[in-house]
Design an enzyme around this catalytic site. Structure first.
Site, PDB file in Angstrom:
ATOM      1  N   TYR A  51      -3.027  -6.962 -15.778  1.00  0.00           N
ATOM      2  CA  TYR A  51      -4.150  -7.342 -14.911  1.00  0.00           C
ATOM      3  C   TYR A  51      -3.772  -8.588 -14.127  1.00  0.00           C
ATOM      4  O   TYR A  51      -3.134  -9.497 -14.670  1.00  0.00           O
ATOM      5  CB  TYR A  51      -5.403  -7.638 -15.741  1.00  0.00           C
ATOM      6  CG  TYR A  51      -6.405  -6.504 -15.695  1.00  0.00           C
ATOM      7  CD1 TYR A  51      -6.888  -6.042 -14.474  1.00  0.00           C
ATOM      8  CD2 TYR A  51      -6.863  -5.899 -16.850  1.00  0.00           C
ATOM      9  CE1 TYR A  51      -7.798  -5.003 -14.416  1.00  0.00           C
ATOM     10  CE2 TYR A  51      -7.771  -4.857 -16.805  1.00  0.00           C
ATOM     11  CZ  TYR A  51      -8.244  -4.420 -15.572  1.00  0.00           C
ATOM     12  OH  TYR A  51      -9.144  -3.398 -15.518  1.00  0.00           O
ATOM     13  N   GLU A  73      -6.111 -10.121 -11.348  1.00  0.00           N
ATOM     14  CA  GLU A  73      -7.129 -10.435 -10.334  1.00  0.00           C
ATOM     15  C   GLU A  73      -6.761 -11.726  -9.612  1.00  0.00           C
ATOM     16  O   GLU A  73      -6.383 -12.717 -10.252  1.00  0.00           O
ATOM     17  CB  GLU A  73      -8.512 -10.617 -10.972  1.00  0.00           C
ATOM     18  CG  GLU A  73      -9.205  -9.319 -11.284  1.00  0.00           C
ATOM     19  CD  GLU A  73      -8.972  -8.857 -12.703  1.00  0.00           C
ATOM     20  OE1 GLU A  73      -7.917  -9.223 -13.280  1.00  0.00           O
ATOM     21  OE2 GLU A  73      -9.843  -8.136 -13.230  1.00  0.00           O
ATOM     22  N   ASP A 118      -6.366   2.468  12.429  1.00  0.00           N
ATOM     23  CA  ASP A 118      -6.082   3.090  11.124  1.00  0.00           C
ATOM     24  C   ASP A 118      -4.832   3.942  11.352  1.00  0.00           C
ATOM     25  O   ASP A 118      -4.904   5.056  11.865  1.00  0.00           O
ATOM     26  CB  ASP A 118      -7.277   3.943  10.692  1.00  0.00           C
ATOM     27  CG  ASP A 118      -7.042   4.621   9.344  1.00  0.00           C
ATOM     28  OD1 ASP A 118      -5.871   4.708   8.912  1.00  0.00           O
ATOM     29  OD2 ASP A 118      -8.024   5.082   8.731  1.00  0.00           O
ATOM     30  N   THR A 158      -2.553   3.935   4.811  1.00  0.00           N
ATOM     31  CA  THR A 158      -2.129   4.357   3.484  1.00  0.00           C
ATOM     32  C   THR A 158      -0.618   4.146   3.428  1.00  0.00           C
ATOM     33  O   THR A 158       0.025   3.913   4.454  1.00  0.00           O
ATOM     34  CB  THR A 158      -2.456   5.842   3.225  1.00  0.00           C
ATOM     35  OG1 THR A 158      -1.997   6.603   4.341  1.00  0.00           O
ATOM     36  CG2 THR A 158      -3.939   6.060   3.030  1.00  0.00           C
TER      37      THR A 158
END
Ligand code: DSN
Length: 420
Positions: A51, A53, A197, A223
């Site tokens: 993790y 964050e 995009d 993406t």
């Protein structure tokens, strides 16, 4: 025997079946590709356990000294690849990237312009069933009915009339070049921000085969797994003045812990795209699409806009008297994997569609060229002209499987997968 085969043979068998499917069929879904063995290895690494964050140097948990190296490397490579002032590599998908980009720049209820989904846009470009259409006041623009291409004069007039805060340029089923500079001018003249995009064409941009939206856009979403050949994921590139707003919109605005294993895979993919060979790869994608388009037209298929300038083709299946759904299913039976799609001003429902979307990134990753595209086109035409013919489907499927097996699949047949 692999660990998975020992501990979970049921799942190991499913994955083995999918591997065989990917080797024995022809992958023509324009948004799919084969990630390299190196990308797969990084994506399947121990970073799945961590993790993190926050951002490099500012994490909420301990033990992130190597996470910071992963994320900083991905950012630095993406900046070099696209010449971006600021990059956020944490979005887990294109939809998440778009959500964060909106959160960073506009407020609920604000007016936005985007191409509607049925004309080649994306769900997150204002579809009423998506958060974008529910939170913001999207004014859809369309393609010209005759040319089936973007009519920049009409888009300019719509912007003048509707005064959007943001204009979205970038599509999922548009076979032509996008004039990002014209979009930037329209946005500037009307006090709007421009969001490109570039999900579909990111690899073409990286390989110099499509003009980059980065210098002229306020922010660019993408993406990382389509023409760019990375792991599943998203990314936002923006001007320095939007950096803080974009980072806050990603975390804590819309996401929690970043997927560091995917970010590791992104870094590897950006490294691959920085290699000179990627220019040849991107060029080959476009040449292959042109060859496929020409052969399909010679076979009697009408193509939306009359051809392609990029990696994708949108065929109008009405020209062979069937729906997109029927075409997709008949081709699947023959081992040719595509997707049905609406065409501009379609009269069929989105679930049936009149169009068939085909793209060349995945076949190009297997080393195919224009000669192979002509063979692929001949199989497609044979099946579409007799979509109910089981005999045709069967014989094409056998030919396709033998042909497909003779082309290596990156990440699958070019590595010794631990099977014993
Ligand atoms: N599903 C992607 C595509 O196929 O274009 C867009 O999200």
């Amino acid at each position: 025997m692999s660990t998975l085969q020992r501990t979970d043979p049921e799942m190991a068998a499913i994955i083995a079946d999918e591997r065989t499917r990917q080797v024995e069929t022809l992958e023509l879904i324009a948004s799919e590709n084969y990630a390299s063995a190196a990308v797969l290895e990084a994506t399947g690494s121990v970073f799945t356990n961590k993790y993190a964050e926050g951002y490099p140097g500012k994490r909420y948990y301990a033990g992130n000294q190597h996470s910071d190296r992963v994320e900083s490397l991905a950012i630095e490579r993406a900046q070099r690849l696209f010449g971006a002032e600021h990059v956020n590599v944490q979005p887990t998908s294109g939809a998440e990237a778009n959500m964060a980009a909106y959160f960073a720049t506009i407020q609920p209820g604000d007016t936005v312009m985007g191409l509607s989904l049925d004309q080649g846009g994306h769900l997150t470009h204002g579809s009423p069933v998506n958060f974008s259409g529910r939170l913001y006041r999207f004014i859809p623009y369309t393609v010209d009915r005759e040319s089936e291409t973007l009519d920049m004069a009409a888009i300019r007039a719509l912007a003048r009339e509707s005064r959007p805060k943001l204009i979205v340029a970038g599509y999922t089923a548009y076979p032509r070049r996008i004039d990002f500079a014209a979009f930037a001018d329209i946005a500037r003249q009307n006090g709007a921000l421009l969001m490109a995009d570039m999900s579909h064409i990111a690899g073409l941009v990286a390989g110099g085969q499509h003009a980059s939206p980065v210098p002229v856009s306020d922010l660019v979403t993408t993406t990382t797994h389509k023409t760019l050949r990375g792991p599943r994921g998203g990314m936002i590139l923006c001007k320095a003045e939007l950096a803080e707003a974009v980072d806050k919109a990603v975390f804590p605005g819309t996401q929690g812990g970043p997927h560091l294993h995917s970010i590791a895979g992104k870094a590897v993919a950006f490294g691959e795209a920085l290699e000179p060979a990627f220019v040849d790869y991107a060029r080959q994608i476009v040449e292959n699409a042109a060859a496929l388009a020409e052969a399909l037209m010679e076979g009697g298929l009408r193509l939306v806009s009359g051809g392609t300038d990029n990696h994708l083709i949108l065929a109008d299946c009405n020209s062979v008297g069937i729906s997109g759904l029927k075409a997709q299913n008949a081709l699947q039976g023959a081992g040719v994997i595509t997707n049905k799609n609406t065409i501009p001003y379609d009269t069929r429902s989105p679930f049936v569609g009149s169009g068939l979307r085909l793209g060349t990134p995945a076949l190009t990753s297997r080393g195919m060229g224009p000669a192979e595209m002509r063979r692929v086109a001949s199989w497609i035409v044979r099946v579409l002209k007799d979509p109910d013919g089981e005999g045709v489907r069967e014989s094409v499927r056998e030919e396709v499987a033998a042909f497909a097996r003779s082309f290596p699949v990156p990440g699958i047949t070019d590595v010794a997968i631990a099977m014993s």
